[in-house]
Design a protein around this motif. Structure first.
Motif, PDB file in Angstrom:
ATOM      1  N   ASN A   1      18.518 -17.561  26.324  1.00 62.57           N
ATOM      2  CA  ASN A   1      19.558 -18.594  26.451  1.00 62.57           C
ATOM      3  C   ASN A   1      20.601 -18.162  27.480  1.00 62.57           C
ATOM      4  OD1 ASN A   1      21.427 -20.634  26.180  1.00 62.57           O
ATOM      5  ND2 ASN A   1      21.508 -20.574  23.939  1.00 62.57           N
TER       6      ASN A   1
ATOM      7  N   PRO B   1      22.557 -19.748  29.714  1.00 65.64           N
ATOM      8  CA  PRO B   1      23.891 -20.361  29.721  1.00 65.64           C
ATOM      9  C   PRO B   1      24.793 -19.788  28.630  1.00 65.64           C
ATOM     10  CG  PRO B   1      22.229 -22.053  30.012  1.00 65.64           C
ATOM     11  CD  PRO B   1      21.491 -20.774  29.719  1.00 65.64           C
TER      12      PRO B   1
ATOM     13  N   ILE C   1      27.996 -22.993  18.197  1.00 67.41           N
ATOM     14  CA  ILE C   1      28.986 -23.562  19.112  1.00 67.41           C
ATOM     15  C   ILE C   1      28.210 -24.411  20.118  1.00 67.41           C
ATOM     16  CG2 ILE C   1      29.018 -21.522  20.641  1.00 67.41           C
ATOM     17  CD1 ILE C   1      32.066 -22.179  21.099  1.00 67.41           C
ATOM     18  N   ALA C   2      28.710 -25.599  20.391  1.00 65.47           N
ATOM     19  CA  ALA C   2      28.000 -26.475  21.323  1.00 65.47           C
ATOM     20  C   ALA C   2      28.966 -27.459  21.962  1.00 65.47           C
ATOM     21  CB  ALA C   2      26.891 -27.241  20.600  1.00 65.47           C
ATOM     22  N   VAL C   3      28.676 -27.780  23.196  1.00 67.74           N
ATOM     23  CA  VAL C   3      29.434 -28.794  23.940  1.00 67.74           C
ATOM     24  C   VAL C   3      28.407 -29.789  24.489  1.00 67.74           C
ATOM     25  CG1 VAL C   3      30.904 -29.206  25.964  1.00 67.74           C
ATOM     26  CG2 VAL C   3      31.296 -27.192  24.519  1.00 67.74           C
TER      27      VAL C   3
ATOM     28  N   GLY D   1      34.200 -25.261  25.964  1.00 69.66           N
ATOM     29  CA  GLY D   1      33.717 -24.179  25.112  1.00 69.66           C
ATOM     30  C   GLY D   1      34.748 -23.058  25.018  1.00 69.66           C
ATOM     31  N   ARG D   2      35.345 -22.739  26.139  1.00 66.66           N
ATOM     32  CA  ARG D   2      36.366 -21.681  26.156  1.00 66.66           C
ATOM     33  C   ARG D   2      37.553 -22.063  25.265  1.00 66.66           C
ATOM     34  NH1 ARG D   2      37.263 -17.467  29.952  1.00 66.66           N
ATOM     35  NH2 ARG D   2      35.963 -18.219  31.643  1.00 66.66           N
TER      36      ARG D   2
ATOM     37  N   ARG E   1      30.733 -26.970  31.258  1.00 69.51           N
ATOM     38  CA  ARG E   1      31.293 -26.324  32.465  1.00 69.51           C
ATOM     39  C   ARG E   1      32.643 -26.915  32.870  1.00 69.51           C
ATOM     40  NH1 ARG E   1      27.832 -22.428  34.779  1.00 69.51           N
ATOM     41  NH2 ARG E   1      29.730 -21.485  35.603  1.00 69.51           N
ATOM     42  N   ARG E   2      33.400 -27.368  31.866  1.00 74.89           N
ATOM     43  CA  ARG E   2      34.748 -27.866  32.139  1.00 74.89           C
ATOM     44  C   ARG E   2      35.781 -27.131  31.296  1.00 74.89           C
ATOM     45  NH1 ARG E   2      31.570 -32.710  32.492  1.00 74.89           N
ATOM     46  NH2 ARG E   2      32.018 -33.882  34.393  1.00 74.89           N
ATOM     47  N   GLY E   3      35.373 -26.018  30.689  1.00 69.90           N
ATOM     48  CA  GLY E   3      36.326 -25.219  29.924  1.00 69.90           C
ATOM     49  C   GLY E   3      36.456 -25.609  28.462  1.00 69.90           C
TER      50      GLY E   3
HETATM   51  C1  LIG Z   1      27.384 -22.287  25.568  1.00 66.25           C
HETATM   52  C2  LIG Z   1      28.235 -23.562  25.702  1.00 66.25           C
HETATM   53  C3  LIG Z   1      28.867 -23.889  24.340  1.00 66.25           C
HETATM   54  C4  LIG Z   1      29.352 -23.328  26.746  1.00 66.25           C
HETATM   55  O1  LIG Z   1      30.247 -24.435  26.718  1.00 66.25           O
HETATM   56  P1  LIG Z   1      31.021 -24.934  28.042  1.00 66.25           P
HETATM   57  O2  LIG Z   1      32.076 -25.879  27.618  1.00 66.25           O
HETATM   58  O3  LIG Z   1      30.049 -25.422  29.043  1.00 66.25           O
HETATM   59  O4  LIG Z   1      31.661 -23.570  28.568  1.00 66.25           O
HETATM   60  P2  LIG Z   1      32.961 -23.400  29.513  1.00 66.25           P
HETATM   61  O5  LIG Z   1      33.010 -24.526  30.483  1.00 66.25           O
HETATM   62  O6  LIG Z   1      34.161 -23.212  28.644  1.00 66.25           O
HETATM   63  O7  LIG Z   1      32.591 -22.042  30.263  1.00 66.25           O
HETATM   64  C5  LIG Z   1      33.416 -20.886  30.250  1.00 66.25           C
HETATM   65  C6  LIG Z   1      32.751 -19.820  31.100  1.00 66.25           C
HETATM   66  O8  LIG Z   1      31.510 -19.423  30.484  1.00 66.25           O
HETATM   67  C7  LIG Z   1      30.537 -19.147  31.506  1.00 66.25           C
HETATM   68  N1  LIG Z   1      29.463 -20.150  31.429  1.00 66.25           N
HETATM   69  C8  LIG Z   1      29.482 -21.349  30.803  1.00 66.25           C
HETATM   70  N2  LIG Z   1      28.313 -22.001  30.957  1.00 66.25           N
HETATM   71  C9  LIG Z   1      27.538 -21.191  31.726  1.00 66.25           C
HETATM   72  C10 LIG Z   1      26.219 -21.315  32.255  1.00 66.25           C
HETATM   73  N3  LIG Z   1      25.485 -22.440  32.032  1.00 66.25           N
HETATM   74  N4  LIG Z   1      25.727 -20.295  32.993  1.00 66.25           N
HETATM   75  C11 LIG Z   1      26.464 -19.172  33.243  1.00 66.25           C
HETATM   76  N5  LIG Z   1      27.747 -19.008  32.764  1.00 66.25           N
HETATM   77  C12 LIG Z   1      28.257 -20.002  32.016  1.00 66.25           C
HETATM   78  C13 LIG Z   1      31.268 -19.291  32.840  1.00 66.25           C
HETATM   79  O9  LIG Z   1      31.834 -18.032  33.185  1.00 66.25           O
HETATM   80  C14 LIG Z   1      32.354 -20.292  32.471  1.00 66.25           C
HETATM   81  O10 LIG Z   1      33.469 -20.240  33.331  1.00 66.25           O
HETATM   82  P3  LIG Z   1      33.413 -21.052  34.754  1.00 66.25           P
HETATM   83  O11 LIG Z   1      32.893 -22.446  34.449  1.00 66.25           O
HETATM   84  O12 LIG Z   1      34.841 -21.043  35.205  1.00 66.25           O
HETATM   85  O13 LIG Z   1      32.471 -20.288  35.623  1.00 66.25           O
HETATM   86  C15 LIG Z   1      27.361 -24.752  26.219  1.00 66.25           C
HETATM   87  O14 LIG Z   1      26.638 -24.321  27.361  1.00 66.25           O
HETATM   88  C16 LIG Z   1      26.380 -25.294  25.201  1.00 66.25           C
HETATM   89  O15 LIG Z   1      26.728 -26.136  24.359  1.00 66.25           O
HETATM   90  N6  LIG Z   1      25.097 -24.834  25.265  1.00 66.25           N
HETATM   91  C17 LIG Z   1      24.060 -25.370  24.381  1.00 66.25           C
HETATM   92  C18 LIG Z   1      24.221 -24.884  22.954  1.00 66.25           C
HETATM   93  C19 LIG Z   1      24.119 -23.372  22.861  1.00 66.25           C
HETATM   94  O16 LIG Z   1      23.300 -22.733  23.498  1.00 66.25           O
HETATM   95  N7  LIG Z   1      25.011 -22.793  22.045  1.00 66.25           N
HETATM   96  C20 LIG Z   1      25.022 -21.352  21.864  1.00 66.25           C
HETATM   97  C21 LIG Z   1      23.967 -20.893  20.963  1.00 66.25           C
HETATM   98  S1  LIG Z   1      24.443 -21.196  19.291  1.00 66.25           S
END
Ligand SMILES: CC(C)(COP(=O)(O)OP(=O)(O)OC[C@H]1O[C@@H](n2cnc3c(N)ncnc32)[C@H](O)[C@@H]1OP(=O)(O)O)[C@@H](O)C(=O)NCCC(=O)NCCS
Length: 155
Positions: free
Chosen positions: A118, A120, A79-81, A91-92, A87-89
């Protein structure tokens, strides 16, 4: 970009260049070659996979997720954004749509492995309700590192 403007849909062949580009741009995302995504696009392939993308209001793909279903268990494989969309929802939203599709495939639980460093991703998975169920010592190479096993009940 706000997550309200994001649409989640099935991944298709024409998404793959962008999907690979997003993955390559993120040091913590699995760097699959393009061909590794192909079984996820084939509805007849075994095991069953669900592959989704998130696209913004301009139709630009900003994130993706792939999961595999084996019996009552699903594995979140990637999963990746894109960094600028994090941090805009997004991934959720992606995960919520994925979970619904996995339930339709009769998955009752989803698990995953993640690098212990990891932060985040761990924050993200914990926010979704995942619990740590184990640790695989020295599971990853380059650099060598433990994997944490996380799981979440879907049903
Ligand atoms: C993990 C990942 C997919 C999250 O996607 P995202 O769109 O940023 O996540 P969201 O905005 O939906 O976050 C939902 C909640 O998750 C938590 N969260 C997300 N990113 C976070 C971070 N960097 N640190 C701590 N908590 C985090 C928070 O609680 C967040 O809610 P909030 O923003 O209201 O506080 C993104 O950080 C990513 O692509 N990372 C690199 C690839 C990776 O590591 N993938 C997973 C391994 S396969």
């Amino acid at each position: 970009m706000s997550s309200a403007a994001v649409r989640i849909r099935r991944m298709s062949l024409s998404d793959l260049d962008r999907v690979v580009e997003i993955a390559q741009s993120l040091k913590d995302a699995p760097h699959w070659p393009l061909a590794a995504y192909l079984p996820a696009l084939d509805a007849k392939a075994v095991p069953t996979r669900v592959a989704l993308v998130a696209e913004d209001a301009a139709g630009v793909t900003v994130g993706f997720a792939v999961a595999m279903v084996v019996g009552p268990q699903a594995e979140l494989e990637t999963i990746a954004v894109a960094a600028e969309g994090q941090r805009r929802g997004v991934g959720r939203l992606l995960f919520a749509a994925l979970a619904e599709k996995l339930k339709l495939e009769r998955a009752e639980e989803i698990y995953l492995e993640v690098r212990a460093s990891n932060g985040p991703a761990l924050g993200f998975y914990r926010a979704l309700g995942f619990r740590e169920t184990g640790r695989r010592p020295r599971y990853y190479a380059d650099p060598v590192e433990d994997a944490l096993l996380l799981a979440l009940r879907l049903a």
